[in-house]
Design an enzyme around this catalytic site. Structure first.
Site, PDB file in Angstrom:
ATOM      1  CG  ASN A 266      -2.048   0.994   1.110  1.00 28.54           C
ATOM      2  OD1 ASN A 266      -1.911   1.998   0.428  1.00 28.54           O
ATOM      3  ND2 ASN A 266      -3.150   0.755   1.787  1.00 28.54           N
ATOM      4  CG  ASP A 267       1.575   3.134   3.660  1.00 29.28           C
ATOM      5  OD1 ASP A 267       0.524   3.672   3.274  1.00 29.28           O
ATOM      6  OD2 ASP A 267       1.725   2.681   4.809  1.00 29.28           O
ATOM      7  CB  VAL A 268       6.017   0.483  -0.773  1.00 32.86           C
ATOM      8  CG1 VAL A 268       6.535   0.354   0.647  1.00 32.86           C
ATOM      9  CG2 VAL A 268       5.242  -0.739  -1.191  1.00 32.86           C
TER      10      VAL A 268
END
Lengths: 459, 100
Positions: A383-385
């Site tokens: 997700n964040d990456v």
């Protein structure tokens, strides 16, 4: 004679440790490295029994057997996905051992030299912080402790507590025969400091903290080595302290988060929620059949695995799907973000476990420029990456973090359990992009269905 | 130990630690962290020495010493097992081992 032999053995042990670490930094020799180091550790333990005037041998053997057996059994049985917290807890135990060594030396009243006392106190402080900090890190990764909590004025509390602990440490150093109350109070504060420093830290910062605490333990061991006049402990401890610091920097760099930020301004759900620009658009759903046909008829597919894939234990299924696609003539690669999983390199370990060959695995720097030429980027539980706001939105807490530019691929398919935000609690702009489709479900189920459909397309 | 000799050991060991792993590929970061975690398990040796010299009549010393050796042994044994398990997957180089 016995003493000469012991000292010579320690020397050899120190050399083998360094060679072992060196070997561990290359994939070809890594396994040999740990095995050498293992022999060295056994040798060091055995020769120590011949130390002149060594008492309490029965109790010692009991402690070694008990501690060794518990750790051996837990290390053998832990799942690969839970490795990071195991590394954290074993590391914490090492820190605790270093602190206990200092405690015992003070209890025996054997420390009089101010330099020895200073290093003993420093080692005790760092070791205690590593111990309690690692316990908190373990509890968080294991899911025992769910929420990151921040005290009001957290940074002031940290600094105040650190100063107070240092002051008590100083009092121990200057007094020739420190009272046991003073020593106990010092250890209590040092342990509290480790816990309070670590508890507000969460999410993607966790691996950096574990690595930092690992370096801390190394330093503590090195300092206690000086107290005991044991060069093997000094060398092994300081080598680990230095290499651990370097590793910590490499990790922090991969996330574009200076270590000071990790400790003093943690990303946490609550803090992140209010910041960042609102994202417009809708998430568009995709079926497993759509996903299967898009990938089956693509020429190049990049799979971007994240922790979500690991917890679902879907790496074997994903590799099975990749092999099916390859048989159909699709080029499949794996794109790994440096902090995918819970620690740098953790995802590589998980993929290696599933049998994915290294030449299909690409780092962020190797693959980022290729995304415009990639037909389908399949994001599984990451997700964040892959969140493009890290590139575009200066107000976002993750702004500046290097990400995989999957949004530049022709098509993006995101396999995700539900509609919630990521581990850090930040909304992901990728999901609202026009070229992005969402395939809802656990990684295991979703990929299983895709496999069924790909097979059906073949027949 | 003589103060300055020890300082030199500290300095050289620090450079060694830095140099030894300076060219490590990302895939080995986790195993290497785990491996260095194992190496500082040598604290066990120090713990054994202090327990060995603790006063057998003093239960406080014995308990602290026991805890030190227990924790040190756990650090060494646990560190070895998890590192070995991770690195065992890297044997065989690029050889395909098949899926599932």
């Amino acid at each position: 004679m016995a003493n000469w032999f012991i000292q010579a053995s320690y020397f050899v042990v120190a050399v083998v440790f360094i060679l072992g670490l060196k070997a561990m930094s290359s994939p070809v020799t890594a396994r040999k490295g740990i095995v050498w180091a293992g022999y060295a550790m056994v040798a060091a333990t055995v020769v120590t029994f011949f130390t002149p005037g060594l008492g309490n041998v029965g109790l010692m053997v009991l402690a070694i057997v008990a501690g060794g057996a518990v750790a051996w059994w837990s290390g053998k049985t832990v799942k690969m996905t839970d490795m990071p917290q195991m590394v954290a807890i074993y590391n914490g135990m090492g820190g605790g051992a270093a602190a206990a060594i200092a405690a015992l030396e003070f209890a025996r009243g054997e420390i009089h030299d101010p330099v020895v006392a200073t290093l003993a106190v420093l080692g005790a402080l760092i070791g205690s912080v590593a111990f309690s900090g690692s316990c908190i890190a373990y509890a968080k990764l294991q899911g025992i402790m769910k929420n990151a909590f921040r005290l009001p004025q957290q940074n002031m509390v940290n600094i105040g507590l650190a100063a107070l602990t240092a002051l008590l440490g100083l009092a121990i150093v200057v007094s020739d025969q420190p009272s046991s109350t003073l020593i106990v109070l010092f250890f209590v504060l040092a342990l509290a400091l480790g816990a309070i420093l670590t508890s507000p830290i969460g999410g993607a910062d966790m691996p950096v903290v574990i690595s930092l605490l690992n370096a801390f333990t190394g330093l503590a061991v090195g300092f206690e080595g000086y107290v005991l006049g044991n060069p093997a402990l000094i060398v092994a401890g300081i080598v680990v302290g230095a290499s651990g610091t370097l590793l910590t920097q490499l990790m922090a760099k991969a996330m574009n988060r200076p270590i000071t930020n990790v400790i003093f301004t943690p990303i946490s759900g609550a803090a992140a929620g209010g910041e960042g620009e609102a994202i417009e658009g809708t998430m568009k759903e995709f079926s497993a059949l759509d996903a299967a046909s898009v990938m089956r008829y693509a020429s190049k597919v990049a799979i971007v695995p994240g922790y979500g894939m690991a917890v679902a234990g879907a790496q074997h299924k994903v590799w099975e799907m990749a092999q099916l696609l390859e048989e159909a003539g699709v080029e499949v690669v794996f794109a790994i973000h440096p902090v995918a999983g819970r620690m740098p390199g953790h995802m590589n370990v998980l993929l290696a476990e599933a049998g994915v060959p290294y030449d299909k695995i690409f780092d962020l720097e190797e693959i980022n420029a290729d995304f415009p030429q990639i037909d389908v980027a399949l994001v599984i539980g990451a997700n964040d990456v892959v969140n493009p706001v890290a590139r575009t939105d200066k107000t976002s807490p993750i702004y500046g973090m290097p990400i995989l530019n999957v949004d530049m691929a022709q098509n993006v398919i995101v396999v995700k359990r539900g509609k919630g935000a990521g581990y850090s609690g930040i909304e992901n702009a990728l999901f609202y992009k026009d070229n992005c489709r969402m395939l809802y479900g656990s990684a295991q189920d979703a990929i299983g269905q895709v496999i069924t459909h790909v097979k059906a397309l073949e027949s | 130990m003589e103060g300055f000799a020890a300082l030199y050991i500290f300095m050289l060991a620090a450079f060694t630690g830095y140099e030894v792993i300076s060219r490590v590929p990302v895939i080995l970061h986790t195993p290497l962290m785990s491996g260095s975690n194992f190496v500082h398990g040598v604290v066990l040796v120090g713990a054994m020495v202090v327990l060995g010299h603790a006063d057998p009549e003093d239960p406080v010393q014995l308990v602290i010493g026991f805890v030190a050796v227990f924790l040190g042994a756990a650090n060494a044994a646990g560190g070895y097992v998890v590192t070995e398990r991770m690195l065992a997957m890297f044997k065989g180089g690029n050889k395909k081992e098949g899926g599932a």
